[in-house]
Design a protein around this motif. Structure first.
Motif, PDB file in Angstrom:
ATOM      1  N   LEU A  57       0.905  -1.137  -0.054  1.00  0.00           N
ATOM      2  CA  LEU A  57      -0.036   0.020   0.159  1.00  0.00           C
ATOM      3  C   LEU A  57       0.778   1.147   0.250  1.00  0.00           C
ATOM      4  CD1 LEU A  57      -2.747   1.527   0.324  1.00  0.00           C
ATOM      5  CD2 LEU A  57      -2.380   1.228   2.773  1.00  0.00           C
ATOM      6  N   PHE A  58       1.800   1.373   0.875  1.00  0.00           N
ATOM      7  CA  PHE A  58       2.820   2.331   0.987  1.00  0.00           C
ATOM      8  C   PHE A  58       3.606   2.683  -0.173  1.00  0.00           C
ATOM      9  CE2 PHE A  58       2.204   2.002   5.714  1.00  0.00           C
ATOM     10  CZ  PHE A  58       1.504   2.844   6.015  1.00  0.00           C
ATOM     11  N   MET A  59       4.037   1.708  -0.911  1.00  0.00           N
ATOM     12  CA  MET A  59       4.768   1.888  -2.024  1.00  0.00           C
ATOM     13  C   MET A  59       4.054   1.981  -3.298  1.00  0.00           C
ATOM     14  SD  MET A  59       7.853   1.796  -0.734  1.00  0.00           S
ATOM     15  CE  MET A  59       7.390   2.514   0.585  1.00  0.00           C
ATOM     16  N   HIS A  60       2.632   1.807  -3.257  1.00  0.00           N
ATOM     17  CA  HIS A  60       1.917   2.202  -4.510  1.00  0.00           C
ATOM     18  C   HIS A  60       1.766   3.581  -4.684  1.00  0.00           C
ATOM     19  CE1 HIS A  60      -1.585   2.333  -7.148  1.00  0.00           C
ATOM     20  NE2 HIS A  60      -1.112   1.054  -7.433  1.00  0.00           N
ATOM     21  N   PRO A  61       2.017   4.153  -5.681  1.00  0.00           N
ATOM     22  CA  PRO A  61       1.981   5.577  -5.960  1.00  0.00           C
ATOM     23  C   PRO A  61       0.556   6.141  -5.599  1.00  0.00           C
ATOM     24  CG  PRO A  61       3.293   4.953  -7.605  1.00  0.00           C
ATOM     25  CD  PRO A  61       2.643   3.501  -7.012  1.00  0.00           C
ATOM     26  N   ASN A  76      -0.832   6.450  10.287  1.00  0.00           N
ATOM     27  CA  ASN A  76      -1.254   6.840  11.636  1.00  0.00           C
ATOM     28  C   ASN A  76      -1.581   5.892  12.547  1.00  0.00           C
ATOM     29  OD1 ASN A  76       0.108   9.501  11.874  1.00  0.00           O
ATOM     30  ND2 ASN A  76      -1.528  10.108  10.627  1.00  0.00           N
ATOM     31  N   LEU A  77      -2.637   5.126  11.991  1.00  0.00           N
ATOM     32  CA  LEU A  77      -3.286   3.933  12.536  1.00  0.00           C
ATOM     33  C   LEU A  77      -2.476   2.991  13.122  1.00  0.00           C
ATOM     34  CD1 LEU A  77      -6.009   2.541  13.320  1.00  0.00           C
ATOM     35  CD2 LEU A  77      -5.824   1.507  11.220  1.00  0.00           C
ATOM     36  N   GLU A  78      -1.525   2.602  12.141  1.00  0.00           N
ATOM     37  CA  GLU A  78      -0.579   1.557  12.378  1.00  0.00           C
ATOM     38  C   GLU A  78       0.743   2.232  13.487  1.00  0.00           C
ATOM     39  OE1 GLU A  78      -0.678  -1.575  11.786  1.00  0.00           O
ATOM     40  OE2 GLU A  78      -2.185  -1.867  10.250  1.00  0.00           O
ATOM     41  N   GLY A  79       0.947   3.497  13.600  1.00  0.00           N
ATOM     42  CA  GLY A  79       2.109   3.641  14.466  1.00  0.00           C
ATOM     43  C   GLY A  79       3.224   3.377  13.771  1.00  0.00           C
ATOM     44  N   VAL A  80       3.317   3.689  12.329  1.00  0.00           N
ATOM     45  CA  VAL A  80       4.507   3.397  11.548  1.00  0.00           C
ATOM     46  C   VAL A  80       5.682   4.198  12.064  1.00  0.00           C
ATOM     47  CG1 VAL A  80       5.610   3.518   9.232  1.00  0.00           C
ATOM     48  CG2 VAL A  80       3.184   2.424   9.648  1.00  0.00           C
ATOM     49  N   TYR A  81       5.513   5.495  12.301  1.00  0.00           N
ATOM     50  CA  TYR A  81       6.429   6.326  12.793  1.00  0.00           C
ATOM     51  C   TYR A  81       7.507   5.802  13.951  1.00  0.00           C
ATOM     52  CZ  TYR A  81       2.422   7.260  15.529  1.00  0.00           C
ATOM     53  OH  TYR A  81       1.323   7.432  16.179  1.00  0.00           O
ATOM     54  N   ASP A  82       6.846   4.979  14.699  1.00  0.00           N
ATOM     55  CA  ASP A  82       8.067   4.314  15.765  1.00  0.00           C
ATOM     56  C   ASP A  82       7.838   2.935  15.789  1.00  0.00           C
ATOM     57  OD1 ASP A  82       6.017   5.769  18.721  1.00  0.00           O
ATOM     58  OD2 ASP A  82       5.576   4.114  17.291  1.00  0.00           O
ATOM     59  N   ALA A  83       7.217   2.378  14.944  1.00  0.00           N
ATOM     60  CA  ALA A  83       7.081   0.961  15.377  1.00  0.00           C
ATOM     61  C   ALA A  83       7.397   0.019  14.059  1.00  0.00           C
ATOM     62  CB  ALA A  83       5.396   0.525  15.347  1.00  0.00           C
ATOM     63  N   ARG A  85      10.542  -0.712  11.247  1.00  0.00           N
ATOM     64  CA  ARG A  85      11.968  -0.659  10.770  1.00  0.00           C
ATOM     65  C   ARG A  85      11.960   0.205   9.441  1.00  0.00           C
ATOM     66  NH1 ARG A  85      11.300  -5.883   9.586  1.00  0.00           N
ATOM     67  NH2 ARG A  85      11.934  -6.364   7.474  1.00  0.00           N
ATOM     68  N   ASP A  86      11.025  -0.046   8.480  1.00  0.00           N
ATOM     69  CA  ASP A  86      10.930   0.648   7.400  1.00  0.00           C
ATOM     70  C   ASP A  86      10.077   2.237   7.190  1.00  0.00           C
ATOM     71  OD1 ASP A  86      12.157  -1.376   6.164  1.00  0.00           O
ATOM     72  OD2 ASP A  86      10.371  -2.377   5.765  1.00  0.00           O
ATOM     73  N   ALA A  87      10.105   2.725   8.596  1.00  0.00           N
ATOM     74  CA  ALA A  87       9.535   3.928   8.666  1.00  0.00           C
ATOM     75  C   ALA A  87      10.032   5.092   7.726  1.00  0.00           C
ATOM     76  CB  ALA A  87       9.474   4.324  10.187  1.00  0.00           C
ATOM     77  N   ARG A  88      11.377   5.129   7.758  1.00  0.00           N
ATOM     78  CA  ARG A  88      12.058   6.098   6.755  1.00  0.00           C
ATOM     79  C   ARG A  88      11.792   6.024   5.369  1.00  0.00           C
ATOM     80  NH1 ARG A  88      17.876   7.093   9.348  1.00  0.00           N
ATOM     81  NH2 ARG A  88      17.195   8.068  11.235  1.00  0.00           N
ATOM     82  N   ILE A  89      11.469   4.582   4.776  1.00  0.00           N
ATOM     83  CA  ILE A  89      11.449   4.349   3.476  1.00  0.00           C
ATOM     84  C   ILE A  89       9.872   4.755   3.258  1.00  0.00           C
ATOM     85  CG2 ILE A  89      10.806   2.382   1.852  1.00  0.00           C
ATOM     86  CD1 ILE A  89      13.363   1.263   3.360  1.00  0.00           C
ATOM     87  N   ILE A  90       8.899   4.499   4.250  1.00  0.00           N
ATOM     88  CA  ILE A  90       7.480   4.749   3.913  1.00  0.00           C
ATOM     89  C   ILE A  90       7.422   6.172   3.825  1.00  0.00           C
ATOM     90  CG2 ILE A  90       5.182   4.476   5.282  1.00  0.00           C
ATOM     91  CD1 ILE A  90       6.412   2.001   6.294  1.00  0.00           C
ATOM     92  N   SER A  91       7.892   6.935   4.826  1.00  0.00           N
ATOM     93  CA  SER A  91       7.934   8.512   4.806  1.00  0.00           C
ATOM     94  C   SER A  91       8.486   8.778   3.689  1.00  0.00           C
ATOM     95  CB  SER A  91       8.599   8.999   5.967  1.00  0.00           C
ATOM     96  OG  SER A  91       8.273   8.533   7.421  1.00  0.00           O
TER      97      SER A  91
END
Length: 105
Positions: A57-61, A76-83, A85-91
């Protein structure tokens, strides 16, 4: 102002994510109600399916603001920002979406 509808390709990856998350959550909460823990092998299978669907989902433009909104909602729902390891790639993927959409007419 109304948001554009999600494209069929985005809808497919979004629905895959939601199905994988629902399957994991249902198993987890059902077992919790019964006072049991999830089998480690099952947890790995469901967790991996959930993570893979979320990354897809995140990698789909995002084709429009509606799709970007949905991605940020999941972020935000998944708390990706701190949960994750791929948070930087997703951001970075979200930033690319926003930059591209910002320059569309």
């Amino acid at each position: 102002m109304t948001m554009a509808a999600m494209t069929p390709s985005f809808t497919a990856v979004y629905n895959s994510y939601r199905a994988a998350k629902a399957q994991f959550d249902l198993e987890l909460f059902t077992l919790a109600q019964e006072g049991r823990d999830m089998d480690r092998d099952m947890e790995d299978i469901l967790s991996n399916a959930h993570s893979e669907a979320m990354m897809a989902l995140f990698m789909h433009p995002a084709a429009n603001v509606h799709e970007l909104y949905r991605k940020l909602e999941v972020y935000n729902l998944e708390g990706v920002y701190d949960a994750f390891r791929d948070a930087r790639i997703i951001s970075a993927a979200l930033e690319n979406d926003a930059g591209r959409l910002m320059h569309q007419p």
